[in-house]
Design a protein around this motif. Sequence first.
Motif, PDB file in Angstrom:
ATOM      1  N   CYS A  83       7.064 -44.901  18.967  1.00  9.59           N
ATOM      2  CA  CYS A  83       5.798 -44.468  18.637  1.00  9.59           C
ATOM      3  C   CYS A  83       5.264 -42.920  19.133  1.00  9.59           C
ATOM      4  O   CYS A  83       4.596 -42.258  18.664  1.00  9.59           O
ATOM      5  N   ALA A  84       6.123 -42.913  20.303  1.00 15.46           N
ATOM      6  CA  ALA A  84       5.830 -41.370  21.076  1.00 15.46           C
ATOM      7  C   ALA A  84       6.857 -40.659  20.942  1.00 15.46           C
ATOM      8  O   ALA A  84       6.810 -39.265  21.068  1.00 15.46           O
ATOM      9  N   ASN A  85       8.133 -41.089  20.832  1.00 18.86           N
ATOM     10  CA  ASN A  85       9.285 -40.145  20.792  1.00 18.86           C
ATOM     11  C   ASN A  85       9.861 -40.410  19.214  1.00 18.86           C
ATOM     12  O   ASN A  85      10.649 -41.243  18.925  1.00 18.86           O
ATOM     13  N   MET A  86       9.915 -39.202  18.392  1.00 16.25           N
ATOM     14  CA  MET A  86      10.293 -39.589  17.002  1.00 16.25           C
ATOM     15  C   MET A  86      12.021 -39.838  16.701  1.00 16.25           C
ATOM     16  O   MET A  86      12.268 -40.193  15.956  1.00 16.25           O
ATOM     17  N   VAL A  99      13.635 -41.711  18.306  1.00 15.65           N
ATOM     18  CA  VAL A  99      14.266 -43.107  18.839  1.00 15.65           C
ATOM     19  C   VAL A  99      14.341 -43.884  17.517  1.00 15.65           C
ATOM     20  O   VAL A  99      15.493 -44.341  17.332  1.00 15.65           O
ATOM     21  N   SER A 100      13.458 -43.813  16.627  1.00 15.95           N
ATOM     22  CA  SER A 100      13.780 -44.419  15.524  1.00 15.95           C
ATOM     23  C   SER A 100      14.926 -43.853  14.393  1.00 15.95           C
ATOM     24  O   SER A 100      15.362 -44.516  13.429  1.00 15.95           O
ATOM     25  N   LYS A 101      15.549 -42.614  14.826  1.00 18.54           N
ATOM     26  CA  LYS A 101      16.576 -42.012  14.112  1.00 18.54           C
ATOM     27  C   LYS A 101      17.951 -42.708  14.593  1.00 18.54           C
ATOM     28  O   LYS A 101      19.041 -42.209  13.996  1.00 18.54           O
ATOM     29  N   ILE A 102      17.938 -43.018  15.847  1.00 19.08           N
ATOM     30  CA  ILE A 102      19.185 -43.905  16.279  1.00 19.08           C
ATOM     31  C   ILE A 102      19.454 -45.261  15.772  1.00 19.08           C
ATOM     32  O   ILE A 102      18.386 -46.281  15.919  1.00 19.08           O
ATOM     33  N   ALA A 103      20.434 -45.494  15.063  1.00 17.99           N
ATOM     34  CA  ALA A 103      20.814 -46.897  14.486  1.00 17.99           C
ATOM     35  C   ALA A 103      20.859 -47.666  15.660  1.00 17.99           C
ATOM     36  O   ALA A 103      21.347 -47.545  16.726  1.00 17.99           O
ATOM     37  N   GLY A 104      19.963 -48.938  15.453  1.00 14.09           N
ATOM     38  CA  GLY A 104      19.935 -50.113  16.424  1.00 14.09           C
ATOM     39  C   GLY A 104      18.836 -50.064  17.250  1.00 14.09           C
ATOM     40  O   GLY A 104      18.466 -51.055  18.026  1.00 14.09           O
ATOM     41  N   PHE A 105      18.155 -48.776  17.466  1.00 14.89           N
ATOM     42  CA  PHE A 105      16.861 -48.784  18.040  1.00 14.89           C
ATOM     43  C   PHE A 105      15.692 -49.083  17.317  1.00 14.89           C
ATOM     44  O   PHE A 105      15.725 -48.976  16.067  1.00 14.89           O
ATOM     45  N   GLU A 114      12.536 -30.718  19.302  1.00 12.98           N
ATOM     46  CA  GLU A 114      13.454 -29.478  19.520  1.00 12.98           C
ATOM     47  C   GLU A 114      14.925 -30.154  19.256  1.00 12.98           C
ATOM     48  O   GLU A 114      15.837 -29.137  19.163  1.00 12.98           O
ATOM     49  N   VAL A 115      15.256 -31.252  18.792  1.00 11.62           N
ATOM     50  CA  VAL A 115      16.482 -31.658  18.509  1.00 11.62           C
ATOM     51  C   VAL A 115      16.490 -31.997  16.709  1.00 11.62           C
ATOM     52  O   VAL A 115      16.004 -32.803  16.539  1.00 11.62           O
ATOM     53  N   SER A 116      17.324 -31.138  16.443  1.00 10.28           N
ATOM     54  CA  SER A 116      17.341 -31.075  14.780  1.00 10.28           C
ATOM     55  C   SER A 116      18.432 -32.289  14.197  1.00 10.28           C
ATOM     56  O   SER A 116      18.282 -33.144  13.159  1.00 10.28           O
ATOM     57  N   ASP A 117      19.560 -32.282  15.139  1.00 11.67           N
ATOM     58  CA  ASP A 117      20.462 -33.368  14.927  1.00 11.67           C
ATOM     59  C   ASP A 117      20.897 -34.306  16.038  1.00 11.67           C
ATOM     60  O   ASP A 117      21.678 -33.851  16.727  1.00 11.67           O
ATOM     61  N   PRO A 118      20.303 -35.239  16.148  1.00 10.20           N
ATOM     62  CA  PRO A 118      20.436 -36.173  17.599  1.00 10.20           C
ATOM     63  C   PRO A 118      21.925 -36.615  17.613  1.00 10.20           C
ATOM     64  O   PRO A 118      22.424 -36.731  18.630  1.00 10.20           O
ATOM     65  N   CYS A 160       8.705 -47.775  15.391  1.00 12.94           N
ATOM     66  CA  CYS A 160       7.278 -48.024  15.918  1.00 12.94           C
ATOM     67  C   CYS A 160       6.629 -49.306  15.137  1.00 12.94           C
ATOM     68  O   CYS A 160       6.013 -50.131  16.117  1.00 12.94           O
ATOM     69  N   ALA A 161       6.919 -49.676  13.751  1.00 15.13           N
ATOM     70  CA  ALA A 161       6.165 -50.649  13.155  1.00 15.13           C
ATOM     71  C   ALA A 161       6.941 -52.244  13.827  1.00 15.13           C
ATOM     72  O   ALA A 161       6.387 -53.227  13.878  1.00 15.13           O
ATOM     73  N   ALA A 162       8.254 -52.163  14.313  1.00 16.11           N
ATOM     74  CA  ALA A 162       8.952 -53.290  14.818  1.00 16.11           C
ATOM     75  C   ALA A 162       9.127 -53.218  16.361  1.00 16.11           C
ATOM     76  O   ALA A 162      10.225 -53.766  16.650  1.00 16.11           O
ATOM     77  N   TRP A 163       8.335 -52.658  16.842  1.00 13.27           N
ATOM     78  CA  TRP A 163       8.436 -52.766  18.234  1.00 13.27           C
ATOM     79  C   TRP A 163       8.322 -53.902  19.164  1.00 13.27           C
ATOM     80  O   TRP A 163       7.174 -54.762  18.974  1.00 13.27           O
ATOM     81  N   PRO A 164       9.381 -54.462  19.766  1.00 18.50           N
ATOM     82  CA  PRO A 164       9.566 -55.773  20.233  1.00 18.50           C
ATOM     83  C   PRO A 164       8.956 -56.113  21.541  1.00 18.50           C
ATOM     84  O   PRO A 164       8.634 -57.404  21.898  1.00 18.50           O
TER      85      PRO A 164
END
Length: 141
Positions: free
Chosen positions: A57-60, A62-68, A41-45, A71-75
């Motif tokens: 991997c559950a919240n799309m 997250v990967s749109k925020i620089a520095g977060f 529901e958030v078009s521009d975070p 899913c592939a690099a989950w530490p």
Amino acid sequence: PLIQRGAHVFVTMGDTKTSKSKAGEVCTVADIGLDTLFDSEVSDPTKHNLILVGGPCANMLVSKIAGFPTCAAWPAKPGEAILQMAANGQNVAMLVAGTEGADTRAAAKIVAKYEPYSKDLKGSKVMVSGGKITPSTTPSA
């Protein structure tokens, strides 16, 4: 006694009301605007201050925020969670995410009851494991 000097404060959602307490003081309950949205529901975070619950991997969002992390690099490993702050345009974003649902819940409880943990919540990213908090030295992807 302290209990008589202190105030009881309640945050509620709904209509604003004014009422009298037993001692005759006026008490106002104010509606606080809080948008709870799904990631879809958030078009521009970058237009919002965000608290993102759940990993990339559950919240799309997250990967749109620089520095977060992505899913592939989950530490984090099972049993671990991340609490992280990051710039988000003119706003900020906070990540509360664990490897599994129970890990995310444990991290959220630390945020909700932060006072006992406040001395350990330093820097922009910490790892949570078994109720212990350690600063993260691993760069996020």
